[in-house]
Write a protein that holds these residues in place. Structure first.
Motif, short mmCIF file in Angstrom:
data_model
loop_
_atom_site.label_atom_id
_atom_site.label_comp_id
_atom_site.label_asym_id
_atom_site.label_seq_id
_atom_site.Cartn_x
_atom_site.Cartn_y
_atom_site.Cartn_z
N GLN A 167 8.46 0.57 4.78
CA GLN A 167 7.57 1.53 4.10
C GLN A 167 8.35 2.75 3.60
O GLN A 167 7.95 3.39 2.64
N TYR A 203 0.84 -1.20 0.00
CA TYR A 203 0.00 0.00 0.00
C TYR A 203 0.88 1.26 0.00
O TYR A 203 0.63 2.20 -0.77
N CYS A 204 1.91 1.26 0.85
CA CYS A 204 2.79 2.43 0.95
C CYS A 204 3.52 2.68 -0.37
O CYS A 204 3.70 3.83 -0.78
N GLN A 210 2.41 2.02 -3.37
CA GLN A 210 1.46 2.64 -4.31
C GLN A 210 1.15 4.08 -3.91
O GLN A 210 0.96 4.95 -4.75
N LEU A 211 1.11 4.32 -2.59
CA LEU A 211 0.87 5.68 -2.09
C LEU A 211 2.01 6.61 -2.55
O LEU A 211 1.80 7.80 -2.78
N LYS A 212 3.19 6.03 -2.69
CA LYS A 212 4.35 6.83 -3.12
C LYS A 212 4.42 6.94 -4.64
O LYS A 212 5.40 7.42 -5.18
#
Lengths: 241, 313
Positions: free
Chosen positions: B145, B97-98, B100-102
């Motif tokens: 992360q 998730y992290c 993709q968040l980046k």
């Protein structure tokens, strides 16, 4: 867009993977069902259209306050637990973060509305109401709920903890619910302004009676947009503290 | 490479940091030191892109924090003192998730995920829910992360706080591995840790940089060379001559058993390169066998206190 969807999906799964989300959903459905049975159906014979009107009125109220309860955690919980750093240090803009969080609230609203469908379905089967009336009613509840979720999103964005977010969100929502009362004690031009801002008395009423109210659509969309904009601005301002 | 020029930040009318300027090269590991209120946290937050500075500029490989904020933040990996974790997610889900968040695509995340889990020594725990992990593993999740998107600069705030000795040793290795691919900036109150892992130190006091350089350079600046204890083969008299020939001042020479001598040595700042290596080379060339060389405990603390006291005056 993928960033918005990413946030929306995570927040929605956080709702449904925790006790809190199911608790709010269950309570909202329970209260809606009890009120529907006690006030909309009642013991005296009524026209099915009237029952449907009352259903949407009651569901509208539930949606507003369930919205505040679910949105209080959107930013405030992340701030409390420190995970807001993940969003703040990511390349995503504040607008994307706010829209993503807001979308997760809308997904929760959609789930709630789907689960209430058995009540209008009962009226449809046993009475004489048109699918259009039901559709318009749900459109109104969706717009009303979307505005409530936007208010809650803003409250959560400006609050350091969830309790404060809940109080600010509930106060903001109450303001729009009760502004008709203020309009009665104020002089023009505020009288007209507050009467116009009344969620139920002015803007939502036509929808619950099965009439599409264009003015209401514009109003609810405008309220949602304004509070999402405020939420975005408050997040941007935090970077400049 | 991260470049900071004239960085200032004010909270209302209270100055947090002012006039900070430094450059950290690629693959360099730099420690940020300072007492509470020195401006460390504010500096870290600005470098991590969480705060916009009141004045000055911060750029990473040319991307400016203010004018190219998204590009800047995509090049940063940040681990705060308390790792930001979604405790209901599994380790693998969270790191993915992290990523993709980046801004990484799902396929890019999948391609990199196993390697990052291995670097953070989390492979065996990847399917465990984060809420069930120990503090040490949560720290590792925090590091994972921070590096999943292959950032140019990794910022670690107190990376070893709360870890047990075994975890500290493992974390040091993780940090050393990070410095192979990125610039690493560490803030820590545990000065021996900074000494252990960083190539260079930046000392803050009262919101300003009071000293910057290697530990030996700072020791010289603080009024003398660094101190070591050595255990060498030979009688004290002969050893004293060897030290004098090597150009160092030895004190408290003690005759130990089995023909060994223990001595405290002050390494002069004028020694070229690593003074410890130079001393050992000089002793070996003089025919003295070196059994052990240990930096005196509290050395960096003394330097640090000296520098902050000096700046206060």
């Amino acid at each position: 867009m993928s960033g918005i969807w990413l946030i929306a999906r995570r927040d929605f799964s956080a709702f449904i993977n925790t006790m809190w989300g199911w608790l709010i959903l269950s309570l909202a459905l329970l209260i809606d069902g009890i009120l529907f049975n006690a006030f909309a159906l009642s013991s005296t014979p009524r026209l099915s259209a009237e029952v449907l009107t009352d259903f949407f009125f009651l569901t509208g109220g539930i949606v507003l306050f369930a919205g505040v309860a679910i949105t209080m955690r959107l930013f405030a919980e992340e701030r409390q637990t420190g995970t807001i750093v993940l969003l703040e240090s990511s390349p995503l803009s504040e607008t994307q973060a706010v829209i993503g969080k807001y979308l997760s609230g809308l997904m929760f609203l959609a789930l709630f509305l789907v689960l209430t469908a058995y009540m209008p379905a009962m009226i449809f089967v046993n009475g004489k109401v048109s699918p259009e009336q039901i559709g318009v009613g749900y459109l109104g509840v969706s717009l009303l709920g979307a505005a409530g979720i936007a208010i809650g999103t803003w409250a959560s964005a400006i609050s350091k903890n969830q309790l404060v977010a809940l109080i600010i969100g509930a106060a903001g929502t109450l303001f729009f619910v009760l502004s008709w009362m203020l309009s009665r004690v104020l002089d023009p031009p505020f009288k007209g302004l507050f009467a116009y801002m009344a969620f139920f008395d002015k803007q939502f009423q036509p929808f619950q009676e099965g009439r599409i109210n264009t003015e209401g659509v514009v109003f609810f969309v405008s309220v949602s947009f304004a509070f999402l904009l405020l939420a975005t601005r408050s997040l941007i301002a935090r970077r400049w503290e | 490479m991260i470049t900071v020029e004239g960085l200032s930040h004010w909270y209302g009318d209270r100055r947090a940091v002012e006039g900070l300027s430094f450059t950290i090269q690629q693959n360099e590991c730099v420690g940020l030191l300072g007492l509470n209120g020195a401006g460390k946290s504010t500096t870290m937050k600005v470098l991590a892109g969480l705060l916009v500075p009141t004045g000055g500029t911060v750029t990473i490989d040319g991307a400016d924090l203010v004018s190219a904020g998204a590009q800047f933040r995509s090049r940063i990996g940040y681990l705060p003192e308390d790792p930001p974790l979604y405790k209901e997610m599994t380790v693998r889900e969270f790191i993915g998730y992290c990523g993709q968040l980046k801004g990484m695509s799902a396929s890019a995340v999948n391609a990199r995920l196993d390697g990052v889990l291995a670097t953070a020594q989390l492979t065996a725990r990847q399917h465990q829910v984060i809420g069930e992990l120990s503090h040490g593993y949560r720290k590792r999740c925090g590091i994972a992360q921070a590096i999943i998107h292959k950032p140019s600069v990794v910022i670690l705030d107190e990376p070893i706080s709360g870890l047990d000795p075994k975890q500290i040793v493992e974390m040091r290795q993780v940090i050393r591995d990070l410095a192979k691919d990125a610039t690493v900036i560490i803030s820590s109150h545990i000065l021996s840790e900074i000494s252990e892992t960083c190539d260079r130190l930046i000392v803050l006091n009262g919101g300003r940089i009071v000293a910057a350089g290697t530990e030996a350079e700072l020791a010289a600046r603080a009024g003398g060379g660094s101190r070591v204890t050595v255990l060498v083969r030979g009688a004290p008299d002969a050893i004293a001559k060897a030290f004098a020939a090597a150009g160092v001042v030895a004190s408290d020479l003690r005759d130990e058993s089995a023909g060994l001598t223990r001595a405290h040595v002050t390494l002069p700042a004028s020694m070229h390169g690593d003074a410890r290596e130079a001393l050992v080379t000089a002793l070996v060339q003089a025919g003295v066998g070196v059994r052990r060389l240990v930096e005196d405990e509290g050395e960096l603390e003394q330097i640090f206190l000296g520098l902050t006291k000096e700046s206060a005056q």
